[in-house]
Design an enzyme around this catalytic site. Sequence first.
Site, PDB file in Angstrom:
ATOM      1  N   SER A 200       0.813  -1.231   0.085  1.00 42.79           N
ATOM      2  CA  SER A 200      -0.065   0.025  -0.122  1.00 42.79           C
ATOM      3  C   SER A 200       0.921   1.344  -0.095  1.00 42.79           C
ATOM      4  O   SER A 200       2.010   1.270   0.104  1.00 42.79           O
ATOM      5  CB  SER A 200      -0.957   0.012   1.329  1.00 42.79           C
ATOM      6  OG  SER A 200      -0.177   0.247   2.363  1.00 42.79           O
ATOM      7  N   LYS A 201       0.307   2.529   0.002  1.00 46.86           N
ATOM      8  CA  LYS A 201       0.951   3.437  -0.275  1.00 46.86           C
ATOM      9  C   LYS A 201       2.141   4.044   0.974  1.00 46.86           C
ATOM     10  O   LYS A 201       2.964   4.512   0.920  1.00 46.86           O
ATOM     11  CB  LYS A 201      -0.088   4.872   0.045  1.00 46.86           C
ATOM     12  CG  LYS A 201      -0.664   5.111  -1.230  1.00 46.86           C
ATOM     13  CD  LYS A 201      -1.383   6.420  -1.217  1.00 46.86           C
ATOM     14  CE  LYS A 201      -2.086   6.850  -2.425  1.00 46.86           C
ATOM     15  NZ  LYS A 201      -3.600   6.653  -2.126  1.00 46.86           N
ATOM     16  N   ARG A 202       1.668   3.298   2.146  1.00 42.67           N
ATOM     17  CA  ARG A 202       2.478   3.530   3.280  1.00 42.67           C
ATOM     18  C   ARG A 202       4.012   2.912   3.119  1.00 42.67           C
ATOM     19  O   ARG A 202       4.952   3.027   3.726  1.00 42.67           O
ATOM     20  CB  ARG A 202       2.114   3.280   4.597  1.00 42.67           C
ATOM     21  CG  ARG A 202       1.846   1.729   4.769  1.00 42.67           C
ATOM     22  CD  ARG A 202       1.042   1.410   6.014  1.00 42.67           C
ATOM     23  NE  ARG A 202       0.774   0.037   6.307  1.00 42.67           N
ATOM     24  CZ  ARG A 202       1.561  -0.833   6.537  1.00 42.67           C
ATOM     25  NH1 ARG A 202       2.832  -0.595   6.883  1.00 42.67           N
ATOM     26  NH2 ARG A 202       1.418  -2.310   6.313  1.00 42.67           N
ATOM     27  N   HIS A 203       4.015   1.919   1.982  1.00 40.91           N
ATOM     28  CA  HIS A 203       5.236   1.306   1.578  1.00 40.91           C
ATOM     29  C   HIS A 203       6.038   2.057   0.674  1.00 40.91           C
ATOM     30  O   HIS A 203       7.135   1.896   0.230  1.00 40.91           O
ATOM     31  CB  HIS A 203       5.118  -0.011   0.944  1.00 40.91           C
ATOM     32  CG  HIS A 203       4.441  -1.042   1.790  1.00 40.91           C
ATOM     33  ND1 HIS A 203       3.016  -1.623   1.699  1.00 40.91           N
ATOM     34  CD2 HIS A 203       5.177  -1.888   2.857  1.00 40.91           C
ATOM     35  CE1 HIS A 203       3.135  -2.383   2.912  1.00 40.91           C
ATOM     36  NE2 HIS A 203       4.117  -2.390   3.540  1.00 40.91           N
ATOM     37  N   GLY A 204       5.677   3.520   0.466  1.00 43.19           N
ATOM     38  CA  GLY A 204       6.193   4.323  -0.441  1.00 43.19           C
ATOM     39  C   GLY A 204       5.474   4.275  -1.938  1.00 43.19           C
ATOM     40  O   GLY A 204       4.284   3.845  -2.006  1.00 43.19           O
TER      41      GLY A 204
END
Length: 471
Positions: free
Chosen positions: A244-248
């Site tokens: 997801s986005k929190r992985h960059g």
Amino acid sequence: MKNTDIRVRFAPSPTGFMHIGNARTALYNYLFARNQKGKFILRIEDTDVERSTPEAREVIFSSLRFLGIEWDEGPYYQSERVTLYQEYAEELLKKGVAYKCYCQPQELEQRRRETQVAGKPYKYERTCYHLTPEEKQQKTGLPFAIRFLVPPGEVSFPDLIRGNITFKGEELEDFVLLRSDGTPTYNFACVIDDYSMKITQVIRGEDHIPNTPKQILIYEACKWEPPLYAHLPMIMGPDHAKLSKRHGATSVEAYREMGYLPEALVNALAMLGASFEADREIYRLGELISLFSLNNVSKKAAVFEPEKLKWFNREHIKLMTTEDLLSRLLEWGFKSDDKNYLSRVLTLVKERITVLGDVHNEFIYFFQEPKTYDDTGLITWSSGEVLENLGLLKDKLSELLDFSALSIEKTFRSLADERSVKAKELIHPLRLVLTGKTVSPGLFEMMEVLGRTRVVTRIEAFLAKIKQINS
Ligand code: GLU
């Protein structure tokens, strides 16, 4: 079936960016189609008018083109095929395998909530299926959705990657085919399209497994043969949580902007859930096409590692000629009015860059004078003696006939002897003067590329600055 009859599709919804997962689905469909000498079809699933945007559609096209994934047919737009879905829905009504549902969304929502509060999973109660002829009569003229009548029994299908998958009929509710505003649901439009586009294999993410039994039931009700299904493993981040986005960065577009090469992305995406040859990781698109098989796709979740993608990018940069790298850099948006110079810079830094952006970010000093100097370097290398040596070096370099790495080095050595200092006591300060940094490619080669004018001007500028500071 002849191989040439093989037809697969990539069917994205244009609601955002082209995510890594979507790009992998597109790539596997493409590799499969090309390997089998079949056709790859692009279909835009844009029936959700509120969430679909023309920008997202363009991003899909440009991301596919960037990756080198060419479609043979399409793009088809579901929004242009609504009449077709309506006609088929009418037919299913006539056949008695679907029925009109007059329930209002608010009513359904309330019932869902009540059931959930009671701790049970909600399933549509078939209220409208059980309407008496009189009740139906009373509802004439009211808006209605069309629901599929799920038959009793099991639904089973052989997944090309995961083996047989079975669902119990009781687990499925009578799902909507056509909403009361006349638009089709995903499952219905998907079946009508896969059927009418003669799709032979549906290759998509495993998050679609729960949709497959519904789709197969529609095929059965229509007496059509369903395609074969291959559900691709999930993609996780390095921490093994769903990507997801929190992985960059998770979109093709973002990686393109940072200066990743399509070759590296394609290579990395191909390895997300499939293996090719033992002990080999670097592949080009053409090789992936000839090696691709659904038999080599794993059931196990794949892990997307941005660090690994960096490694792929470095390796693919190394495989390129300087000329190719140069044209990629310009295509990517790097500005240069001296291609010859740029080419010589690239020869020097090619093995040291990870992404195209590094040419600007890490090696800006090739294109402009350093504006600041590394502090530690400055403290170590600004003594009176060092400055004096730099001055002498500058004079010698100005007079040097052949400004090649070799004769530059000779000049350094002889000055070091004259001044009874070690060569590194000239090399380190000059590196700082020319680059502003304490590390760089080999100083003499770098100076040859920078050329006499830049070198001399930078030494002069440095000496002037220090003089100003000290005065
Ligand atoms: N529009 C769907 C998606 O983007 C397509 C699913 C499918 O391939 O059937 O997930």
